[in-house]
Scaffold this motif. Structure first.
Motif, mmCIF file in Angstrom:
data_model
loop_
_atom_site.group_PDB
_atom_site.id
_atom_site.type_symbol
_atom_site.label_atom_id
_atom_site.label_comp_id
_atom_site.label_asym_id
_atom_site.label_seq_id
_atom_site.Cartn_x
_atom_site.Cartn_y
_atom_site.Cartn_z
ATOM 1 N N ASN A 190 -5.643 14.951 0.740
ATOM 2 C CA ASN A 190 -5.363 14.383 -0.890
ATOM 3 C C ASN A 190 -4.043 13.753 -1.334
ATOM 4 O O ASN A 190 -3.608 14.748 -0.731
ATOM 5 C CB ASN A 190 -5.976 15.102 -1.761
ATOM 6 N N ALA A 191 -3.739 13.836 -2.331
ATOM 7 C CA ALA A 191 -2.088 13.684 -3.005
ATOM 8 C C ALA A 191 -1.985 14.618 -2.844
ATOM 9 O O ALA A 191 -0.940 14.634 -3.491
ATOM 10 C CB ALA A 191 -3.207 13.212 -4.323
ATOM 11 N N ALA A 205 -8.203 8.211 -4.100
ATOM 12 C CA ALA A 205 -7.340 7.606 -5.640
ATOM 13 C C ALA A 205 -6.682 7.450 -5.834
ATOM 14 O O ALA A 205 -5.520 6.616 -6.616
ATOM 15 C CB ALA A 205 -8.443 8.285 -6.869
ATOM 16 N N ASP A 206 -5.679 8.801 -4.954
ATOM 17 C CA ASP A 206 -5.075 9.132 -5.869
ATOM 18 C C ASP A 206 -3.137 9.175 -4.456
ATOM 19 O O ASP A 206 -2.296 9.332 -4.810
ATOM 20 C CB ASP A 206 -4.594 10.382 -7.174
ATOM 21 N N GLY A 207 -3.827 9.351 -3.638
ATOM 22 C CA GLY A 207 -2.857 9.622 -2.364
ATOM 23 C C GLY A 207 -3.753 10.016 -1.226
ATOM 24 O O GLY A 207 -5.200 10.043 -1.627
ATOM 25 N N ARG A 226 1.084 11.339 -1.788
ATOM 26 C CA ARG A 226 0.976 10.822 -3.705
ATOM 27 C C ARG A 226 1.069 9.615 -2.964
ATOM 28 O O ARG A 226 1.983 9.062 -2.184
ATOM 29 C CB ARG A 226 1.545 11.719 -4.484
ATOM 30 N N ARG A 227 0.054 9.461 -3.188
ATOM 31 C CA ARG A 227 0.161 7.101 -3.327
ATOM 32 C C ARG A 227 1.598 6.574 -4.185
ATOM 33 O O ARG A 227 1.751 7.411 -5.859
ATOM 34 C CB ARG A 227 -0.742 6.382 -3.519
ATOM 35 N N LYS A 244 -6.774 1.529 -3.044
ATOM 36 C CA LYS A 244 -5.746 0.806 -5.030
ATOM 37 C C LYS A 244 -6.114 -0.982 -4.791
ATOM 38 O O LYS A 244 -6.769 -1.142 -5.573
ATOM 39 C CB LYS A 244 -4.545 1.705 -5.120
ATOM 40 N N ALA A 257 -5.040 5.839 0.743
ATOM 41 C CA ALA A 257 -4.710 5.824 -1.021
ATOM 42 C C ALA A 257 -4.576 4.661 -1.162
ATOM 43 O O ALA A 257 -4.834 3.870 -2.035
ATOM 44 C CB ALA A 257 -3.346 6.508 -1.132
#
Length: 647
Positions: free
Chosen positions: A111-112, A142-144, A348-349, A86, A82
């Protein structure tokens, strides 16, 4: 330049055999998270089976026992997809693994939300250095989320010979100067220099190591220095200067790097850290491939509890103008107890406002544009720099897999010692420069609340230093450079006048505890509960604070209080108390002084009122002076002046 393959991240194992930190590099099967009540605020995580350090065959090779699994979905070896999606131009990454023996290579992603998916895999049998590659897109992070791989061994066992993550890139390779500031930590510096010299790949991009020595115990005199210096192959430069604090030492390192004009990046490092050399390589590579000039920071692990991730991301609350973790309920995490794979919050990022200066990589072009550190000696220099850089369009990224081990601030309370002055003044300076609120939001009011708490707790030295901090703040930005080399001596003189600042290291140094009246419920040591209890404690404390203390309390402490219990609403109950230090190395005898309480309370009200009323004009003055405060020429003038004064 033609497009070529660029290694983004090598899979590595501990430099020295260390079972305590092995879970940061490799783990076994993932267990199940514990069952907890829904209202528990501590994040739930799943542990993983531990591997044995004897399985580490080399810096990059690991033996997997027959019919077992080794997962490299760990802090130092999972790929933080992630963050690369980004902040960088990388759109897909290739995992290259070389294995021997019999088994499988299985690739996973998350995933996030921390959900785990198996994405690819290959089997091997009787392999001898067989290579498998997996091309993996970054489009869904996108989010993590992370990528990682496991090696599952068959009946004969397997070996990961080596592995790395790579991507296509036409960006040039950057180089780095490491700037270390030290004050009487000669042995720590020698260890750090040895670590920097230990990795041939790092030496290829390392232009120089600049050590700014501000103490009286010099690294050159420590055992092992000659060998560490030789290992760096002529890259080491030692500079001695007056003690200008962290901001003065780090600024000197930045200035020297700018003058040499060779390195693409300057990496700030504390002296009392242990580093993972691979992290520096990763930081440089990440910055090389960033979409725009980017500051790349490293996380912090505890020096003592070495698998404890103490700082994962820092931010500034703009209303309070106070720092804290991005994840409010997740300030730290034991990765040996709850694995990365099994801890959803870590997927999560995390976007940050700044990174601590235990380890931070700054492009030299950014330093030229943004300037050096504020001349604030210590505290808030790193946070303010992150906010200032952001205003210039330069983000800070705290990148997983880039980290150092450092003494955590939970093992001390530097807001109660000589650093209280710098905590107060520098927080206000940073807010005057960067607060989005006309009068600093809640900062002035909160400062007054804290001042009252210190006074009710008989922490008169702390309260006095905070008042001096506000007085200097009100004098204007000119005092920052002018006093940077002299303020500490005045702080020590101030502290010497107060009981709460006098520390005894020997048990039994104080008279025995005696008190005329003892509560029917015991010694009155119980802490009040809830906000109402705190307010009642404040009211009773105010009444008691202006009344004469008992004669007996002047000769004997009324109670002994452990550091973790030394809250203002408890201390306010007693005329005197022996209070231990947060690090357990000693104690101080707090004694209530009504005349001092009244004097400092009056000054506190006056000064906070002045700061609030003068905030708009003060803010304008400090902002107008920023170029002079952080400019290289201003700092060079301070270096020259303090060098002359030090002779």
């Amino acid at each position: 330049m033609s497009t070529g393959s660029r290694v983004l991240q090598r899979v590595v194992l501990p430099v020295d055999p260390d079972q305590d930190i092995l879970p940061l590099y490799v783990e076994g099967e993932l267990g199940q998270p514990p069952v907890v009540a829904e209202d528990v605020t501590t994040p739930v995580s799943a542990p993983a089976e531990h591997q044995d350090v004897a399985q580490v065959l080399s810096r990059r090779s690991f033996g997997v026992e027959p019919r077992s699994r080794a997962s490299f979905g760990t802090y130092f070896n999972a790929f933080p997809a992630a963050y690369w999606r980004k902040w960088t131009v990388v759109e897909q990454v290739t995992l290259a693994t070389k294995v021997s023996g019999t088994g499988q290579v299985l690739v996973y992603r998350s995933n996030a939300r921390g959900n785990i998916y198996r994405v690819q895999g290959e089997a091997f049998e009787g392999a001898a250095g067989q290579t498998f590659t997996f091309t993996l897109p970054l489009s869904s992070f996108a989010d993590g989320g992370w990528y990682w791989f496991d090696v599952v061994a068959g009946a004969e066992g397997a070996t990961l010979d080596e592995a790395h993550w790579e991507a296509e890139s036409d960006r040039p390779q950057g180089t780095v100067t490491v700037g270390v500031t030290t004050l009487n930590r000669a042995d720590d510096v020698v260890v750090l220099l040895k670590q920097l010299a230990s990795d041939p790949a790092l030496l290829e991009i390392l232009d120089r190591v600049t050590v700014v020595d501000q103490g009286t115990q010099h690294p050159e005199d420590a055992d092992g220095f000659a060998a560490s210096e030789a290992g760096l192959g002529g890259r080491l430069r030692m500079i001695r200067q007056a003690n200008l604090g962290g901001s003065g030492g780090f600024s000197r390192g930045m200035s020297e790097t700018l003058d040499e004009g060779v390195s693409t990046y300057h990496l700030i490092s504390d002296d009392d850290v242990r580093t993972e050399p691979e992290g520096i390589l990763r930081a440089v590579t990440f910055a090389d491939l960033a979409r725009r000039p980017t500051i790349v920071g490293g996380h912090m692990f505890s020096m003592f509890d070495r698998s404890y991730l103490h700082s994962f991301g820092e931010r500034i609350n703009p209303w309070r103008f106070w720092w804290g973790p991005v994840l409010d309920k997740y300030e730290g995490h034991h990765l040996d107890q709850g694995s990365l794979r099994g801890t959803a919050a870590l997927h999560r990022r995390i976007d940050v406002d700044y990174n601590g200066w235990w380890m931070e990589l700054i492009p030299t072009d950014v330093i030229r544009e943004v300037g050096l550190s504020l001349p604030v000696f210590i505290k808030w220099d790193d946070a303010e720099y992150g906010l200032r850089a952001r205003e210039h369009g330069v983000p800070t990224v705290s990148l997983p897999g880039v980290a150092a081990w450092h003494v955590p601030w939970t093992d001390k309370d530097d807001s109660l010692d000589w650093q209280a002055y710098y905590h107060e003044r520098n927080r206000f300076v940073a807010a005057l420069l960067h607060s989005p609120f006309e009068h600093g939001g809640r900062l002035v009011r909160e400062s007054m609340y804290h001042q009252l708490k210190h006074l009710l707790a008989s922490q008169y030295s702390v309260a006095e230093l905070r008042l001096q901090a506000l007085e200097d703040l009100l004098s204007g930005p000119e005092h920052l450079h002018a006093q940077i080399d002299t303020r500490l001596a005045r702080i020590r003189e101030t502290r010497a006048r107060y009981d709460d600042a006098r520390v005894e290291r020997t048990p039994g140094a104080f008279p025995p505890v005696k008190r005329k009246k003892v509560s029917k419920r015991g010694d009155g040591y119980a802490l009040p509960g809830g906000r109402l209890g705190n307010y009642l404690g404040a009211a009773l404390g105010m009444v008691k604070a202006v009344r004469p203390p008992s004669d007996l309390s002047r000769e004997h402490p009324e109670v002994e209080i452990a550091a973790q219990d030394a809250r203002w609403f408890l201390l306010a109950r007693f005329d005197s108390a022996v209070v231990s230090l947060a690090d357990g190395s000693g104690a101080s005898w707090y004694r209530r002084q009504p005349a001092e309480f009244r004097r400092q309370l009056t000054r506190s009200l006056e000064l906070h009122k002045r700061v609030l009323e003068e905030w708009p004009e003060l803010s304008r003055r400090y902002k107008a002076a920023i170029d002079d405060l952080v400019g290289q020429e201003a700092w060079k003038a301070t270096f020259a002046r303090t060098e002359a004064d030090d002779r």
